[in-house]
Structures are given as structure tokens and as C-alpha cells.
Design a protein around this motif. Structure first.
Motif, PDB file in Angstrom:
ATOM      1  N   TRP A 196     -82.116 -31.406 -39.028  1.00  0.00           N
ATOM      2  CA  TRP A 196     -83.201 -31.307 -40.010  1.00  0.00           C
ATOM      3  C   TRP A 196     -83.248 -32.600 -40.814  1.00  0.00           C
ATOM      4  CZ3 TRP A 196     -78.636 -28.511 -40.436  1.00  0.00           C
ATOM      5  CH2 TRP A 196     -77.824 -28.802 -41.527  1.00  0.00           C
ATOM      6  N   PRO A 197     -84.390 -32.901 -41.437  1.00  0.00           N
ATOM      7  CA  PRO A 197     -84.482 -34.147 -42.208  1.00  0.00           C
ATOM      8  C   PRO A 197     -83.635 -34.070 -43.469  1.00  0.00           C
ATOM      9  CG  PRO A 197     -86.508 -32.880 -42.409  1.00  0.00           C
ATOM     10  CD  PRO A 197     -85.671 -32.189 -41.384  1.00  0.00           C
ATOM     11  N   GLU A 198     -82.997 -35.173 -43.794  1.00  0.00           N
ATOM     12  CA  GLU A 198     -82.133 -35.268 -44.967  1.00  0.00           C
ATOM     13  C   GLU A 198     -82.248 -36.654 -45.576  1.00  0.00           C
ATOM     14  OE1 GLU A 198     -80.532 -34.024 -47.153  1.00  0.00           O
ATOM     15  OE2 GLU A 198     -79.670 -32.095 -46.578  1.00  0.00           O
ATOM     16  N   VAL A 199     -81.792 -36.798 -46.815  1.00  0.00           N
ATOM     17  CA  VAL A 199     -81.608 -38.120 -47.414  1.00  0.00           C
ATOM     18  C   VAL A 199     -80.167 -38.303 -47.887  1.00  0.00           C
ATOM     19  CG1 VAL A 199     -84.019 -38.401 -48.077  1.00  0.00           C
ATOM     20  CG2 VAL A 199     -82.412 -37.363 -49.700  1.00  0.00           C
ATOM     21  N   THR A 200     -79.380 -37.223 -47.871  1.00  0.00           N
ATOM     22  CA  THR A 200     -77.968 -37.264 -48.235  1.00  0.00           C
ATOM     23  C   THR A 200     -77.200 -36.359 -47.288  1.00  0.00           C
ATOM     24  OG1 THR A 200     -78.545 -37.539 -50.572  1.00  0.00           O
ATOM     25  CG2 THR A 200     -76.280 -36.900 -50.084  1.00  0.00           C
ATOM     26  N   THR A 201     -76.048 -36.847 -46.816  1.00  0.00           N
ATOM     27  CA  THR A 201     -75.167 -35.992 -46.020  1.00  0.00           C
ATOM     28  C   THR A 201     -73.747 -36.144 -46.528  1.00  0.00           C
ATOM     29  OG1 THR A 201     -74.504 -35.352 -43.777  1.00  0.00           O
ATOM     30  CG2 THR A 201     -74.694 -37.712 -44.207  1.00  0.00           C
ATOM     31  N   ASP A 202     -73.046 -35.023 -46.621  1.00  0.00           N
ATOM     32  CA  ASP A 202     -71.677 -35.045 -47.114  1.00  0.00           C
ATOM     33  C   ASP A 202     -70.719 -35.264 -45.952  1.00  0.00           C
ATOM     34  OD1 ASP A 202     -70.095 -34.732 -49.558  1.00  0.00           O
ATOM     35  OD2 ASP A 202     -69.195 -33.028 -48.524  1.00  0.00           O
ATOM     36  N   VAL A 203     -69.839 -36.242 -46.112  1.00  0.00           N
ATOM     37  CA  VAL A 203     -68.850 -36.545 -45.087  1.00  0.00           C
ATOM     38  C   VAL A 203     -67.494 -36.128 -45.641  1.00  0.00           C
ATOM     39  CG1 VAL A 203     -67.942 -38.282 -43.508  1.00  0.00           C
ATOM     40  CG2 VAL A 203     -70.261 -38.527 -44.412  1.00  0.00           C
ATOM     41  N   ALA A 204     -66.932 -35.065 -45.106  1.00  0.00           N
ATOM     42  CA  ALA A 204     -65.671 -34.533 -45.612  1.00  0.00           C
ATOM     43  C   ALA A 204     -64.490 -35.334 -45.063  1.00  0.00           C
ATOM     44  CB  ALA A 204     -65.547 -33.055 -45.247  1.00  0.00           C
ATOM     45  N   VAL A 205     -63.312 -35.038 -45.588  1.00  0.00           N
ATOM     46  CA  VAL A 205     -62.100 -35.765 -45.196  1.00  0.00           C
ATOM     47  C   VAL A 205     -61.820 -35.550 -43.708  1.00  0.00           C
ATOM     48  CG1 VAL A 205     -59.635 -36.021 -45.632  1.00  0.00           C
ATOM     49  CG2 VAL A 205     -61.188 -35.447 -47.514  1.00  0.00           C
ATOM     50  N   GLY A 206     -61.572 -36.642 -43.004  1.00  0.00           N
ATOM     51  CA  GLY A 206     -61.258 -36.560 -41.585  1.00  0.00           C
ATOM     52  C   GLY A 206     -62.457 -36.343 -40.686  1.00  0.00           C
ATOM     53  N   GLN A 207     -63.674 -36.414 -41.239  1.00  0.00           N
ATOM     54  CA  GLN A 207     -64.883 -36.169 -40.462  1.00  0.00           C
ATOM     55  C   GLN A 207     -65.633 -37.456 -40.159  1.00  0.00           C
ATOM     56  OE1 GLN A 207     -67.329 -33.352 -42.614  1.00  0.00           O
ATOM     57  NE2 GLN A 207     -66.442 -31.622 -41.518  1.00  0.00           N
ATOM     58  N   MET A 208     -66.507 -37.365 -39.152  1.00  0.00           N
ATOM     59  CA  MET A 208     -67.462 -38.414 -38.843  1.00  0.00           C
ATOM     60  C   MET A 208     -68.848 -37.803 -38.877  1.00  0.00           C
ATOM     61  SD  MET A 208     -69.724 -40.018 -36.690  1.00  0.00           S
ATOM     62  CE  MET A 208     -69.611 -38.925 -35.271  1.00  0.00           C
ATOM     63  N   ARG A 209     -69.799 -38.580 -39.401  1.00  0.00           N
ATOM     64  CA  ARG A 209     -71.197 -38.180 -39.352  1.00  0.00           C
ATOM     65  C   ARG A 209     -72.009 -39.343 -38.808  1.00  0.00           C
ATOM     66  NH1 ARG A 209     -69.342 -34.072 -39.391  1.00  0.00           N
ATOM     67  NH2 ARG A 209     -69.600 -32.275 -40.772  1.00  0.00           N
ATOM     68  N   GLN A 210     -72.874 -39.020 -37.862  1.00  0.00           N
ATOM     69  CA  GLN A 210     -73.743 -40.012 -37.229  1.00  0.00           C
ATOM     70  C   GLN A 210     -75.169 -39.690 -37.636  1.00  0.00           C
ATOM     71  OE1 GLN A 210     -73.147 -40.856 -32.904  1.00  0.00           O
ATOM     72  NE2 GLN A 210     -75.183 -39.948 -32.707  1.00  0.00           N
ATOM     73  N   ILE A 211     -75.820 -40.631 -38.343  1.00  0.00           N
ATOM     74  CA  ILE A 211     -77.180 -40.388 -38.807  1.00  0.00           C
ATOM     75  C   ILE A 211     -78.130 -41.339 -38.090  1.00  0.00           C
ATOM     76  CG2 ILE A 211     -76.326 -39.621 -41.050  1.00  0.00           C
ATOM     77  CD1 ILE A 211     -77.360 -42.280 -42.236  1.00  0.00           C
ATOM     78  N   GLU A 212     -79.398 -40.912 -37.949  1.00  0.00           N
ATOM     79  CA  GLU A 212     -80.407 -41.739 -37.295  1.00  0.00           C
ATOM     80  C   GLU A 212     -81.715 -41.643 -38.063  1.00  0.00           C
ATOM     81  OE1 GLU A 212     -80.739 -41.132 -33.063  1.00  0.00           O
ATOM     82  OE2 GLU A 212     -78.569 -40.867 -32.840  1.00  0.00           O
ATOM     83  N   PHE A 213     -82.439 -42.752 -38.109  1.00  0.00           N
ATOM     84  CA  PHE A 213     -83.719 -42.779 -38.807  1.00  0.00           C
ATOM     85  C   PHE A 213     -84.608 -43.864 -38.222  1.00  0.00           C
ATOM     86  CE2 PHE A 213     -80.781 -45.523 -41.112  1.00  0.00           C
ATOM     87  CZ  PHE A 213     -81.517 -46.681 -41.338  1.00  0.00           C
ATOM     88  N   ARG A 214     -85.896 -43.736 -38.503  1.00  0.00           N
ATOM     89  CA  ARG A 214     -86.878 -44.754 -38.158  1.00  0.00           C
ATOM     90  C   ARG A 214     -87.074 -45.630 -39.402  1.00  0.00           C
ATOM     91  NH1 ARG A 214     -88.486 -46.575 -33.507  1.00  0.00           N
ATOM     92  NH2 ARG A 214     -88.795 -44.435 -32.760  1.00  0.00           N
ATOM     93  N   ALA A 215     -86.812 -46.920 -39.279  1.00  0.00           N
ATOM     94  CA  ALA A 215     -86.938 -47.845 -40.413  1.00  0.00           C
ATOM     95  C   ALA A 215     -88.402 -48.253 -40.562  1.00  0.00           C
ATOM     96  CB  ALA A 215     -86.045 -49.056 -40.198  1.00  0.00           C
ATOM     97  N   ASP A 216     -89.214 -47.346 -41.106  1.00  0.00           N
ATOM     98  CA  ASP A 216     -90.658 -47.578 -41.142  1.00  0.00           C
ATOM     99  C   ASP A 216     -91.179 -47.906 -42.538  1.00  0.00           C
ATOM    100  OD1 ASP A 216     -90.270 -45.088 -42.214  1.00  0.00           O
ATOM    101  OD2 ASP A 216     -91.520 -44.008 -40.769  1.00  0.00           O
ATOM    102  N   GLU A 217     -90.267 -48.181 -43.490  1.00  0.00           N
ATOM    103  CA  GLU A 217     -90.677 -48.594 -44.833  1.00  0.00           C
ATOM    104  C   GLU A 217     -90.031 -49.937 -45.141  1.00  0.00           C
ATOM    105  OE1 GLU A 217     -92.787 -47.272 -46.862  1.00  0.00           O
ATOM    106  OE2 GLU A 217     -93.113 -45.279 -45.990  1.00  0.00           O
ATOM    107  N   PRO A 218     -90.817 -51.023 -45.250  1.00  0.00           N
ATOM    108  CA  PRO A 218     -90.212 -52.323 -45.539  1.00  0.00           C
ATOM    109  C   PRO A 218     -89.636 -52.355 -46.947  1.00  0.00           C
ATOM    110  CG  PRO A 218     -92.605 -52.481 -45.637  1.00  0.00           C
ATOM    111  CD  PRO A 218     -92.295 -51.108 -45.129  1.00  0.00           C
ATOM    112  N   GLY A 219     -88.567 -53.121 -47.125  1.00  0.00           N
ATOM    113  CA  GLY A 219     -87.978 -53.255 -48.452  1.00  0.00           C
ATOM    114  C   GLY A 219     -86.471 -53.362 -48.394  1.00  0.00           C
ATOM    115  N   ASP A 220     -85.874 -53.381 -49.579  1.00  0.00           N
ATOM    116  CA  ASP A 220     -84.426 -53.362 -49.753  1.00  0.00           C
ATOM    117  C   ASP A 220     -84.050 -51.980 -50.275  1.00  0.00           C
ATOM    118  OD1 ASP A 220     -84.234 -56.005 -48.968  1.00  0.00           O
ATOM    119  OD2 ASP A 220     -84.181 -56.798 -51.003  1.00  0.00           O
TER     120      ASP A 220
END
Length: 461
Positions: A293-317
């Protein structure tokens, strides 16, 4: 030193229990892969595979990928556990333990189905092992000292060998004196790429990875306190703190993957500004598309890995950071009292007569600390630091920027500089009547009642 008799005794013992990590004797050391080390904390370009099956390589933030050689159908790597000096950010270095000259160690990249042979040489002052976190492998290759293998003593080299059975994102770290060795920075990333098109792993244009780690290094010192359980003062990505963390530089409309592993003692809500992402993988494997599902924050617990993916469709910093606010600050004194609203002017004048140069701080917040160039102990970072195009950024720790540019060329990871917003698209000041200065509320008088509290009696609430 291991004798020839001892070597064959150990070899016979491990052979009797099936596949297991093996001690390498002195005669075989000459045939090992070369030791490749890094002496810089810069982000290295992706290592295009020189042999074996092709894949789209990752970029390790402020890190690098370990080269290998092919021998008898296996990819051979050589890791060296050793003391290292790591620059946390300009102005601060730490005396850590790591691999091949750096902490974290180099990223290992292989392809699903590859036979992998990993030589591990111990140059530490104590024994160690390596556990291949999340991997499917024979029990004797799991790297738990005393349980699945003998410890690797100082000066010894062991070899691990197994098949990379499933694609995904993994980590490696010791399972020997683990509290000390991980607190000193011994860890690294492992990526197993799919051997072909995978129904749950989509191709991406940019693929980044980094580890979350933390240290307790007193101001003015260089070596972490290894007995700290929770009260760390340096929150880092790949043993770098802002402003030492490189930006993630991508091209507009790139499909971007970021792999994040957590080997700290606490969880981290990782937040990205500007776009939405999906969690597409964990260290257990790719996430089914029906469970994303769409997110802007994901919690990464101790000993875990999270792989996130997005389309970089907004220019900026776009800011990318841990959302625990004290994790985006550098060394700080947690016992400092809150002084907001306290009029310190008279007291400051009296103290200044005793301590020339004394400055009172904190009456109107802590932002002034990011603006002042205050003297610091040797080898210590400011609590809030970093300069942007419009002034102090007032951050530290687990903070960096994703830079999205239309003119960033494919395959170009160079920093494009600060983003120039188009006219009319930046927040601006407006003319308003001057507002009165804020004052602390007047202290109450005897007899004033602001809150009435009634204690529950006999559970009647």
C-alpha cells in the motif's frame, strides 16, 4: 598457530557433521582472493559485474561493493575483520571495528543460484565469526560461534561456502561477542539479485542500500562505549551522520529502490518527503503485490530490512530521515534542562562576570545553536548543523536529501547541487503588522487554581 594435525582434526570433525565453515591452512592462504580495502567514506559508483550472470548493481550510500573472482564455478570474496578509522562526518572520526578498511564493511552482491565462497580473515584482537543474516544455507555455515562453528581466532582465516538460494536483501554481522563487536561497527549489506524476470521484483533505474547503526562516543573521544544499551548519541546511516551522509541523486521519473537494514538497538520510522512509496520487500523476501500500500513512512524494527520503491516524479530536494527527532541530532546532553520561556538576562550577566564569554541559550528554543559557531571539544560534531541554500538546516544524525532532477543523466550519481525552485513556487514572507514579542506567562499567585485533580478511590474512577 594451527598445526597441520590440528587442521586435519578440525576438517574431519566438520566433515562428519555435513557442510560447515572450514579453517584455511597456511599453505592455502597464498591462493586466496586478493584483499581489497577502501580508505574513503565517499559513495562509490555501482560495480558493474565483470563476470558471471548480469544484474543491475546497487549503490551503497557512503560505501562500496566488494569485488570478487570466479574460481571453479564459485564467486570468491575475501573479507578481513579489522580495526578501522571511519569519518562520521567532516570534523569527526571514530575508531571502530569493521571489514576491509571501513565500517560498515563492503556490500556483497551475487545472483540467485550463485555458489558463493567467502574467506574471512581475523585481524581483530579477539575471536569472531560472520552470520549471514536472513540467508537460507547449511546449518554449519550460519556463523554462530560455539554453536555452528569454532570461533575464528586472531590471525586465522575461515571459509564459508553456500548457494545463494533466494533473491533479496540481507545483512552480515558477527555472532561472537556480539554486543561489543556490533557496537564497534561490525556489519555489512548483502544483496542477492534475481536470476531473471521475477513476478514480485520489478526492474528499477536506481537501487540504493544502507544500514542504520548507532554509537555512543563521548564528546572529545574516538572510541564507542560498548556497554551502552539505549542511550546512544550518534545515530548514523552506514556509520555517517548528517552532514556527512551523501544525497541520493536520481533522474526525474526514475523508478527508485532503497534497501534499509537496521542493526541498532531501537526501531526507526523512516520518512520520505515529496512522494509516496511502497514496501516491496523485507529480509524474508519480496512482498506480494496484493499486500502493498502507499506510504510515506515505514518503521524498520531491530534486525529487520525494509525495501521501498517509488517513482521520482516530483523535482526538488526532498528530505529523507528518521522521524524520531532526537535521531536527527548529533551528540547532545539529555540532562540539559528546558529553558524555554525563562528570562536568563540578569543571571547571564552575573555568570559572565565569572566566566568571560558565557552565553545564555535556549530561552526561545534551540535553533540559535545551529546558527552559532560555538567552540566544541576535539573530534565532536555540532548538535544541529548543515547549511542549505537558505540558511542553517539544523539537522544531524539520520538525515539526508533525495535530489530529483530532470537533467540528471541515466547512470549519473553525481550531486547536482541545490534545487532552484521555479518562480512563484517557494514559500515567502508577507507584509503584516509587527507582532508583539512573546513573553512567558506570569507566575501564579498563592490561591490561584488552574487544574483540580481528584485521585481515584477504591476503583470508582
Amino acid at each position: 598457530m594451527t598445526t597441520r594435525r590440528e587442521f586435519f582434526r578440525l576438517a574431519g570433525a566438520v566433515a562428519a557433521t555435513g557442510a560447515s565453515v572450514t579453517l584455511v591452512d597456511r599453505a592455502a592462504l597464498a591462493a586466496l582472493p586478493d584483499i581489497v580495502s577502501a580508505d574513503t567514506a565517499a559513495t562509490a559508483p555501482p560495480l558493474v559485474p565483470p563476470s558471471g550472470r548480469p544484474y543491475n548493481p546497487v549503490v551503497t550510500l557512503n560505501g562500496w561493493t566488494l569485488p570478487w573472482r570466479m574460481k571453479n564455478g564459485a564467486k570468491e570474496f575475501h573479507l578481513v575483520a579489522e580495526p578501522v578509522v571511519r569519518e562520521i562526518a567532516p570534523g569527526m572520526k571514530a575508531h571502530l571495528w569493521g571489514y576491509n578498511g571501513q565500517s560498515p564493511g563492503p556490500t556483497i552482491e551475487v545472483v540467485e543460484g550463485d555458489r558463493v565462497r567467502l574467506y574471512v580473515t581475523n585481524r581483530l584482537p579477539e575471536h569472531t565469526t560472520i552470520h549471514w543474516h536472513g540467508q537460507r544455507l547449511p546449518n554449519g555455515m550460519d556463523g554462530v560461534g560455539g554453536l555452528t562453528q569454532p570461533h575464528i581466532k586472531p590471525g586465522e582465516t575461515y571459509v564459508y561456502e553456500f548457494v545463494a538460494r533466494r533473491p533479496g536483501t540481507f545483512m552480515y554481522h558477527p555472532h561472537a561477542d556480539e554486543m561489543v563487536q556490533m557496537a564497534m561497527g561490525m556489519m555489512g549489506f548483502w544483496v542477492t539479485h534475481p536470476k531473471g524476470r521475477h513476478p514480485l521484483i520489478d526492474p528499477v533505474d536506481r537501487d540504493f542500500c544502507f544500514l542504520l547503526n548507532a554509537y555512543d562516543i563521548d564528546p572529545g573521544s574516538y572510541t564507542p562505549s560498548v556497554n551502552t544499551m539505549t542511550d546512544f548519541n550518534l545515530w548514523t546511516w552506514n556509520s555517517r551522520a548528517f552532514p556527512g551522509i551523501d544525497s541520493l541523486n536520481v533522474r526525474l521519473d526514475d523508478r527508485v529502490r532503497v534497501r534499509i537494514g537496521n542493526l541498532t538497538m531501537t526501531n526507526h520510522p523512516i520518512h520520505l518527503h515529496g512522494v509516496e512509496f511502497e514496501v516491496t520487500g523485507t529480509d524474508g523476501g519480496p512482498v506480494p503485490k496484493s499486500a502493498r500500500w502507499p506510504e510515506v513512512t515505514t518503521d524498520v524494527a531491530v534486525g529487520q530490512m525494509r525495501q521501498i520503491e517509488f517513482r521520482a516524479d516530483e523535482p526538488g530536494d526532498w528530505t529523507f530521515h528518521c522521524h524520531k527527532s532526537h535521531h536527527t541530532m548529533n551528540p547532545m546532553g539529555h540532562g540539559v534542562p528546558t529553558m524555554i520561556g525563562v528570562d536568563q538576562r540578569g543571571l547571564a550577566d552575573r555568570i559572565a562576570r565569572l566566566v568571560p564569554g558565557y552565553m545564555s541559550m535556549g530561552s526561545g528554543g534551540m535553533a540559535e545553536m545551529g546558527e552559532m559557531q560555538m567552540p566544541l571539544p576535539e573530534n565532536t560534531l555540532p548538535m544541529m548543523t548543515g547549511d542549505g541554500p537558505y540558511g542553517p538546516i539544523e539537522m544531524g544524525g539520520m538525515f539526508t536529501v533525495v535530489k530529483v532532477r530532470a537533467d540528471q543523466k541515466p547512470g549519473d550519481y553525481a550531486d547536482p547541487g541545490w534545487y532552484a525552485q521555479p518562480p512563484g513556487t517557494r514559500a515567502r514572507a508577507v507584509e503584516t503588522p509587527p507582532a508583539p514579542a512573546a513573553h512567558a506567562p506570569a507566575p501564579g499567585k498563592p490561591g490561584d487554581v488552574e487544574v483540580t485533580v481528584r485521585k481515584p478511590v477504591q476503583h470508582r474512577h
